[in-house]
Write an enzyme that holds these catalytic residues in place. Structure first.
Site, mmCIF file in Angstrom:
data_model
loop_
_atom_site.group_PDB
_atom_site.id
_atom_site.type_symbol
_atom_site.label_atom_id
_atom_site.label_comp_id
_atom_site.label_asym_id
_atom_site.label_seq_id
_atom_site.Cartn_x
_atom_site.Cartn_y
_atom_site.Cartn_z
ATOM 1 N N GLN A 112 0.900 -1.226 -0.068
ATOM 2 C CA GLN A 112 0.239 -0.269 -0.628
ATOM 3 C C GLN A 112 0.919 1.170 -0.114
ATOM 4 O O GLN A 112 0.761 2.210 0.110
ATOM 5 C CB GLN A 112 -0.934 -0.023 0.750
ATOM 6 C CG GLN A 112 -1.625 -1.116 1.077
ATOM 7 C CD GLN A 112 -2.873 -1.243 2.949
ATOM 8 O OE1 GLN A 112 -2.842 -0.709 3.115
ATOM 9 N NE2 GLN A 112 -3.309 -2.473 2.853
ATOM 10 N N HIS A 178 -1.564 0.005 5.488
ATOM 11 C CA HIS A 178 -1.144 1.020 6.704
ATOM 12 C C HIS A 178 -0.738 2.203 6.659
ATOM 13 O O HIS A 178 -0.867 3.081 8.092
ATOM 14 C CB HIS A 178 -2.848 0.078 7.933
ATOM 15 C CG HIS A 178 -3.314 -0.599 7.676
ATOM 16 N ND1 HIS A 178 -4.459 -1.442 8.754
ATOM 17 C CD2 HIS A 178 -4.098 -1.571 6.396
ATOM 18 C CE1 HIS A 178 -4.510 -2.468 8.124
ATOM 19 N NE2 HIS A 178 -4.874 -2.157 6.684
ATOM 20 N N GLU A 270 -15.782 2.426 8.850
ATOM 21 C CA GLU A 270 -16.404 3.479 10.096
ATOM 22 C C GLU A 270 -16.342 5.233 9.461
ATOM 23 O O GLU A 270 -15.507 5.464 9.216
ATOM 24 C CB GLU A 270 -15.577 3.474 11.178
ATOM 25 C CG GLU A 270 -15.567 2.376 12.233
ATOM 26 C CD GLU A 270 -15.109 2.087 13.658
ATOM 27 O OE1 GLU A 270 -13.893 3.168 13.588
ATOM 28 O OE2 GLU A 270 -14.697 1.496 14.228
ATOM 29 N N TYR A 280 -11.005 6.306 19.446
ATOM 30 C CA TYR A 280 -11.891 5.960 18.729
ATOM 31 C C TYR A 280 -11.366 4.118 18.997
ATOM 32 O O TYR A 280 -12.580 3.315 18.114
ATOM 33 C CB TYR A 280 -12.054 6.028 17.054
ATOM 34 C CG TYR A 280 -12.288 7.198 17.911
ATOM 35 C CD1 TYR A 280 -11.260 8.532 17.771
ATOM 36 C CD2 TYR A 280 -13.432 7.693 17.110
ATOM 37 C CE1 TYR A 280 -11.614 9.722 18.013
ATOM 38 C CE2 TYR A 280 -13.720 9.055 16.966
ATOM 39 C CZ TYR A 280 -12.920 10.306 18.015
ATOM 40 O OH TYR A 280 -14.101 11.417 18.041
ATOM 41 N N TYR A 291 -9.117 -9.577 10.724
ATOM 42 C CA TYR A 291 -9.442 -11.171 9.730
ATOM 43 C C TYR A 291 -9.321 -12.431 9.528
ATOM 44 O O TYR A 291 -9.797 -13.213 8.576
ATOM 45 C CB TYR A 291 -8.628 -10.215 8.315
ATOM 46 C CG TYR A 291 -9.576 -9.360 7.401
ATOM 47 C CD1 TYR A 291 -10.835 -9.313 6.469
ATOM 48 C CD2 TYR A 291 -8.880 -7.615 7.906
ATOM 49 C CE1 TYR A 291 -10.998 -8.698 5.531
ATOM 50 C CE2 TYR A 291 -9.576 -6.420 6.824
ATOM 51 C CZ TYR A 291 -10.743 -7.347 5.739
ATOM 52 O OH TYR A 291 -11.651 -6.585 5.898
#
Ligand SMILES: [Ca+2]
Ligand SMILES: [Ca+2]
Length: 407
Positions: A112, A178, A270, A280, A291
């Site tokens: 990513q 991420h 979310e 949070y 997962y």
């Protein structure tokens, strides 16, 4: 239940007579026919007819890029577009021409990671400052950074000068997931960064790390003295909120509220209203599960953590976020638009003060990575083409009567 579009309601047409649908404008093309939704010459147009009382709109392919990730409009109507392998492009929708912006550092491309977001300083017209995020390697592995530079344009191309890294994810870790590293400025000129937890879970709750946090800084990267954890020093002082996972979009509404969506674990995407100093909950709580099948207690079990305003099950895989304030889609003013990767959709969200809800979802038949509002009042999207693949730039416009076929 969200209204869904008729699967058969997408009709691809060619707006202009050019057979080349992959490139930008051709100055020899005839003018567009539909006044309400002027087409870009040569653009492949697709009519999307929402079910029930939704408004029909048109998507136009404008250009293609190599793994595009983010874009932002310049005051002159051109765009800066990041390509994940590490190139920054200048694109002119009026001419269809694109050129290179030199001066981007080498990025840690893979997974990513790569070149990420690009935004302008609020005073860009005077100071020429732009901000980019990207992944870099170093001791411990890789991490996202934000750099500031001065953009100098020269015809169809340009260069970044005086580039300086003003923020880094701490610590660098193994893996290529991420990073998040989305950037935005608020109305006070503060710089906001979403910092993903790099698929390491616990850093989201660890104030010795700035992973899994929403970050608030001055425009030069220095730490505001009024940040909620400023007295802790270190990277904790940068933190505005914690307990996040992979937040790939942030936007301020007209009242200055900060909304951040986040790609959750399995069945737990979310949309959060970000409050000063709030936690949070990730990875302690999530309405999704890991997962690998391990359960995560739901938000309702731990009220000390801020719960999301919207939870998506199944997930949409949110990426890119704009809160629309244009005139072209007058009835969409104040709505949020979120790109969907796995959901291959554009998700429309309505806000009511501190609450939010999904109101409509438009299937796009491809992964949507980025959403912007153009100076033309259109919505502009980038397709996530996957590794080594080109991704299209689209714009969305209201359909004219001429666009909508008779029943
Ligand atoms: Ca953008
Ligand atoms: Ca759960």
């Amino acid at each position: 239940m969200t209204r869904h579009l008729l699967a058969a309601a997408c009709i691809t047409v060619l707006a202009a007579c050019s057979a080349d649908t992959s490139a930008g404008a051709d100055s020899a093309s005839p003018p567009p026919a539909a006044e309400a939704a002027p087409a870009m010459a040569g653009a492949a147009r697709t009519i999307v007819l929402p079910a029930a009382d939704g408004r029909p709109f048109v998507t136009e392919e404008v250009a293609r890029f190599n793994e595009p990730w983010a874009m932002t409009f310049l005051p002159d109507g051109r765009l800066l577009v990041t390509e994940k392998p590490g190139t920054l492009k200048l694109f002119d929708p009026a001419s269809g021409r694109s050129g290179a912006i030199t001066g981007v550092p080498e990025v840690a491309y893979g997974g990513q990671g790569g070149l990420g977001d690009v935004v302008l300083h609020p005073g860009f017209a005077d100071n020429g400052l732009v901000y980019i995020s990207y992944a870099e390697t170093g001791d411990g592995g890789a991490g996202g950074v934000v750099a500031r530079a001065r953009l100098q344009l020269d015809g169809d191309a340009g260069a970044l000068h005086d580039l300086a890294v003003i923020w880094r994810q701490v610590p660098k870790v193994s893996g290529q997931g991420h990073y998040a590293h989305r950037i935005a400025f608020d109305g006070d000129g503060m710089l906001w960064i979403t910092s993903g937890e790099r698929q390491k879970f616990d850093p989201s709750q660890d104030m010795a790390s700035n992973l899994g946090k929403v970050i608030r800084l001055h425009d030069d990267g220095s730490v505001p003295a009024d940040n909620p954890f400023a007295d802790q020093g270190g990277v904790a002082a940068q933190v505005w909120s914690l307990g996040h996972r992979n937040p790939l979009g942030l936007a301020f509404d007209a009242d200055g509220r900060l909304w951040v969506h986040e790609m959750g674990p399995k069945n737990g995407d979310e949309l959060n209203l970000i409050e000063r100093g709030a936690n949070y909950g990730y990875p302690v709580v999530s309405d999704g599960e890991h997962y690998d099948g391990r359960p995560i207690p739901d938000h309702a079990t731990r009220p000390e953590f801020n719960a999301p305003k919207v939870v998506w099950t199944p997930v949409i895989s949110p990426a890119g976020f704009v809160i629309y304030d244009g005139d072209r889609f007058a009835d969409w003013r104040g709505n949020g638009f979120i790109g969907g990767l796995s959901s291959q959709a554009l998700v429309r969200v309505a806000f009511d003060g501190d609450s939010a809800r999904e109101v409509e979802r438009y299937p796009m038949q491809t992964r949507i990575r980025e959403v912007e509002q153009g100076p033309d009042g259109a919505l502009w999207l980038l397709e996530d083409g996957g590794r080594g693949a080109s991704g299209r730039m689209f714009r969305l416009l209201p359909a004219s009567d001429a666009d909508v076929p008779e029943a």
